[in-house]
Design an enzyme around this catalytic site. Structure first.
Site, PDB file in Angstrom:
ATOM      1  N   GLY A 153       1.185  -3.131   5.315  1.00 60.32           N
ATOM      2  CA  GLY A 153       1.821  -4.342   5.841  1.00 60.32           C
ATOM      3  C   GLY A 153       0.775  -5.334   6.302  1.00 60.32           C
ATOM      4  O   GLY A 153      -0.398  -5.246   5.914  1.00 60.32           O
ATOM      5  N   CYS A 168       0.854  -1.185   0.000  1.00 59.58           N
ATOM      6  CA  CYS A 168       0.000   0.000   0.000  1.00 59.58           C
ATOM      7  C   CYS A 168       0.890   1.234   0.000  1.00 59.58           C
ATOM      8  O   CYS A 168       2.095   1.149   0.194  1.00 59.58           O
ATOM      9  CB  CYS A 168      -0.864   0.018   1.251  1.00 59.58           C
ATOM     10  N   GLU A 201      12.624 -12.784 -19.932  1.00 59.38           N
ATOM     11  CA  GLU A 201      12.223 -11.420 -19.550  1.00 59.38           C
ATOM     12  C   GLU A 201      11.247 -10.822 -20.559  1.00 59.38           C
ATOM     13  O   GLU A 201      10.236 -10.215 -20.201  1.00 59.38           O
ATOM     14  CB  GLU A 201      13.459 -10.527 -19.393  1.00 59.38           C
ATOM     15  N   LYS A 203       7.447  -9.531 -19.713  1.00 59.76           N
ATOM     16  CA  LYS A 203       6.958  -8.170 -20.022  1.00 59.76           C
ATOM     17  C   LYS A 203       5.632  -8.238 -20.772  1.00 59.76           C
ATOM     18  O   LYS A 203       4.667  -7.557 -20.458  1.00 59.76           O
ATOM     19  CB  LYS A 203       8.000  -7.396 -20.847  1.00 59.76           C
ATOM     20  N   ARG A 237       1.934   1.598  -5.950  1.00 56.86           N
ATOM     21  CA  ARG A 237       2.152   0.626  -4.888  1.00 56.86           C
ATOM     22  C   ARG A 237       0.905  -0.206  -4.628  1.00 56.86           C
ATOM     23  O   ARG A 237       0.983  -1.285  -4.050  1.00 56.86           O
ATOM     24  CB  ARG A 237       2.540   1.327  -3.577  1.00 56.86           C
ATOM     25  N   TRP A 271      -3.588  -1.942  -1.288  1.00 57.41           N
ATOM     26  CA  TRP A 271      -3.465  -3.178  -2.051  1.00 57.41           C
ATOM     27  C   TRP A 271      -3.897  -4.268  -1.089  1.00 57.41           C
ATOM     28  O   TRP A 271      -3.172  -4.637  -0.173  1.00 57.41           O
ATOM     29  CB  TRP A 271      -2.020  -3.398  -2.503  1.00 57.41           C
ATOM     30  N   LYS A 282       3.891  -2.731  -7.704  1.00 56.19           N
ATOM     31  CA  LYS A 282       5.304  -2.492  -7.988  1.00 56.19           C
ATOM     32  C   LYS A 282       6.214  -3.228  -7.022  1.00 56.19           C
ATOM     33  O   LYS A 282       7.223  -3.825  -7.405  1.00 56.19           O
ATOM     34  CB  LYS A 282       5.597  -0.992  -7.938  1.00 56.19           C
TER      35      LYS A 282
END
Ligand code: AGP
Length: 615
Positions: A102, A2, A488, A492, A27, A75, A610
């Site tokens: 958290g 968050c 990778e 993506k 976030r 989140w 993220k």
């Protein structure tokens, strides 16, 4: 997962907090809320949805007065995303209000106890339990807010960054941190609280990053006082002067942060070289390494732990360390490593790679390795992050803030740092003659310009993206150093366009995936002219003979693959071990354009955040 923001000072808190939350939406963005104190009352508004939804609701329903406030963008972990579970949360009396990033793992047992004492709960969150626990301590111990927070947190198990204030004491905010990031911005008679500096960088460059198990009672007109939560010991704030400006945060004229960050890679790689790559003196200086060179040089092996894109950078590093420095390397998913009871000895060096520096699984893997006596070296992008502080030593990637959830410039700067480290160790171990070493350093210096060159293919990549934007599956193939790049590239495309994609070592095709090939299957093949070029050419022929659509990443001037492939994207020539820094670029651009054409939220893809601060 968050974002938290707080303000106490002389300005209107509402605009500062709302703008700060928008900056932290990368976030987490499933619900948001704000609580303002106008001197008499707490005005709280919260809602499921984005910060924009919160703005509309708040401006229509509450007084926006007040120079003290806290805000949160969520989140969800405990309790589904909805109005009731969004933050801030009141205590039962309505005097205390809290925001939290958290997880309080023992919240159910604490909740039971509080219910036995007559507390009622309106949400399913662990956070509402925490604020009522603080209230209970205030009541039962007659404690002031700071003390009550401390006592309550010593009963809580888990990770947290919190900010809480009490309507009865409107000139202070109490903050505390364990596991989740928390920074305090120090201004002229005002303080800013946030998960990172982006919400307050336009107001002040002076910041304190709280350490784990630290708390602060922030009072207007008073110096910041830090305390250790466990033993109340005084801790002195280490005020950092941040080298970050607002523009860096804003999109800088690009449509998306991801595209801006893709184009920032030449600068980011150069910044990562700064003060380290001294080709003129045939020298690589890395402070975090020089101090521990013996330890690292005499390592039995290097264990690399990471997650997601950082794990792919670790795989590239495995090729470099073994090929150039002749050091045995194992690359581990941090989430698996931390629980599989791995054999770790004090002669091992663990390298932990993380952009955010907050990824819970990587942090736990570090703590495990430290307990077993290994030397832990970190490669991080966020100054002052938990991983940066938990490791024995490390090297920052100087990519600057990476806002787009899909990691791009962090990947290439991670490979850059690890390449410098491998070359340094190779030289120290005598695996490199002075002339070859110098040759390598000189070639490294050309990489930023070669990345610029690779970026010039953007218009062509956009045309190719338009051809394949409606694909439902996609295969990425690479050999040697470019196998991790294939992984990778696939990641993506998956994470921002939601197309199912897989990366494979090209030679593995015949052991299964080739069954997927038909005229519907686009296959991206990395076929640069170094390493196993001829073998890759025959892989391309195998695909072609099954009507697969081939998009080939080739070395400038390639003619052979151009004959075979449906599309070719050129990258400049360089040493095989350095090709991942170039071949990644067109794959980043391809996934970006396909996602934009499919109308996806490129910077905030669904179901992703993220930094993953919980396991
Ligand atoms: C990559 O684009 C993703 N955002 C994700 O896989 C990320 O690499 C992973 O969560 C690790 O994050 P870190 O580098 O911040 O530890």
């Amino acid at each position: 997962m968050c974002g938290i923001v707080g303000y106490i000072g002389h300005r209107d808190a509402y605009p500062i907090i709302v703008k700060g939350l928008q900056r932290l939406e990368y976030r987490g963005y499933d619900s948001a809320g704000i609580a303002l104190f106008d001197g008499n009352d707490i005005n709280l508004s919260k809602t499921k949805g984005k910060v924009e939804d919160l703005k509309q609701k708040s401006e229509a329903t509450i007084s926006l007065e007040g120079t003290l406030g806290i805000g949160h963008t969520r989140w969800a972990t405990h309790g589904i995303p909805n109005d009731v579970n969004s933050h801030p949360h009141y205590s039962n009396s309505g005097d205390l209000v809290i925001i939290h990033n958290g997880i309080i793992e023992n919240y159910e047992s604490l909740k039971k106890e509080l219910i036995n004492r007559g507390y009622v709960f309106t949400s399913d969150t662990d956070t509402e339990v925490l604020v009522n626990l603080i209230e209970e301590v205030q009541k039962s111990e007659g404690a002031k807010l700071g003390k009550a927070v401390q006592i309550a947190l010593n009963q809580a198990v888990g990770a947290y960054a919190i900010a809480v204030f009490d309507r009865k004491k409107p000139d202070e905010i109490v903050v505390a941190k364990l596991g989740s990031p928390l920074a305090i911005g120090i201004g002229e008679n005002e303080f800013f609280i946030a998960s990172d500096a982006s919400p307050f960088i336009e107001f002040t460059n002076n910041a304190v990053y709280l350490e784990d198990e630290e708390m602060a009672i922030i009072r207007l007109g008073k110096e910041i006082k830090l305390r250790k939560i466990k033993d109340d010991a005084i801790a002195y704030p280490n005020i950092l002067e941040l080298q970050m400006n607002l523009e860096e945060i804003e999109k800088g004229g690009y449509d998306h942060f991801m595209l801006k960050e893709i184009y920032e890679q030449p600068r980011a790689i150069m910044d990562t070289y700064r003060g380290r790559l001294l080709a003129g003196q045939s020298l690589i200086k890395m402070a975090g390494v020089d101090q521990h060179l013996e330890k690292i040089l005499n390592a039995n092996r290097i264990i690399i732990v990471a997650c997601g894109t950082s794990w792919h950078a670790g795989l590239v590093a495995e090729y470099i360390f073994e090929d150039l420095a002749r050091i045995p390397v194992e690359v581990e998913y941090a989430s698996e490593f931390r629980y599989r009871n791995p054999v770790i000895t004090e002669n091992d060096v663990l390298i932990a790679i993380s952009q955010s520096g907050e990824t819970a699984d990587t942090l736990a893997a570090i703590k495990l390795a430290k307990e077993k006596g290994a030397f832990v070296f970190g490669v991080c992008n966020v100054v002052g992050s938990s991983i940066a502080r938990e490791t024995h030593a490390g090297a920052y990637t100087h990519a600057g803030p990476e806002i787009g959830v899909a990691s791009t410039k962090a990947f290439t700067t991670q490979i850059t740092v690890l390449t410098l480290l491998a070359l340094k160790l190779a030289k120290e171990k005598g695996h490199f003659s002075t002339s070859r070493f110098h040759e390598y350093l000189t070639e490294l210096e050309t990489i930023p310009a070669k990345v610029e060159k690779a970026l010039e293919a953007n218009p062509l990549v956009e045309i190719i993206a338009d051809v394949y934007k409606d694909s439902t599956n996609c295969l990425y193939l690479g050999r040697g150093y470019n196998f991790p790049v294939a992984l990778e590239g696939a990641l993506k495309l998956k994470e921002i366009s939601y197309i199912h994609a897989e990366g494979y070592p090209a030679a593995e095709m015949k052991h299964g995936p080739i069954a997927l090939i038909d005229e519907q299957m686009p296959v991206i093949v990395i076929a640069t002219n170094k390493g196993h070029y001829e073998k890759v050419v025959s892989n391309i022929q195998e695909i072609k003979s099954r009507k697969g659509k081939i998009i080939a990443i080739v070395t400038q001037g390639d003619t052979q693959v151009r004959e075979l492939a449906d599309h070719v994207i050129e990258v400049p020539e360089t040493f095989e071990s350095l090709t991942p820094l170039l071949t990644t670029i067109p794959l980043q651009l391809l996934s970006y354009h396909i996602a934009v054409m499919r109308g996806c939220n490129v910077d905030q893809p669904r179901n992703l955040a993220k930094s993953v601060t919980v396991e």
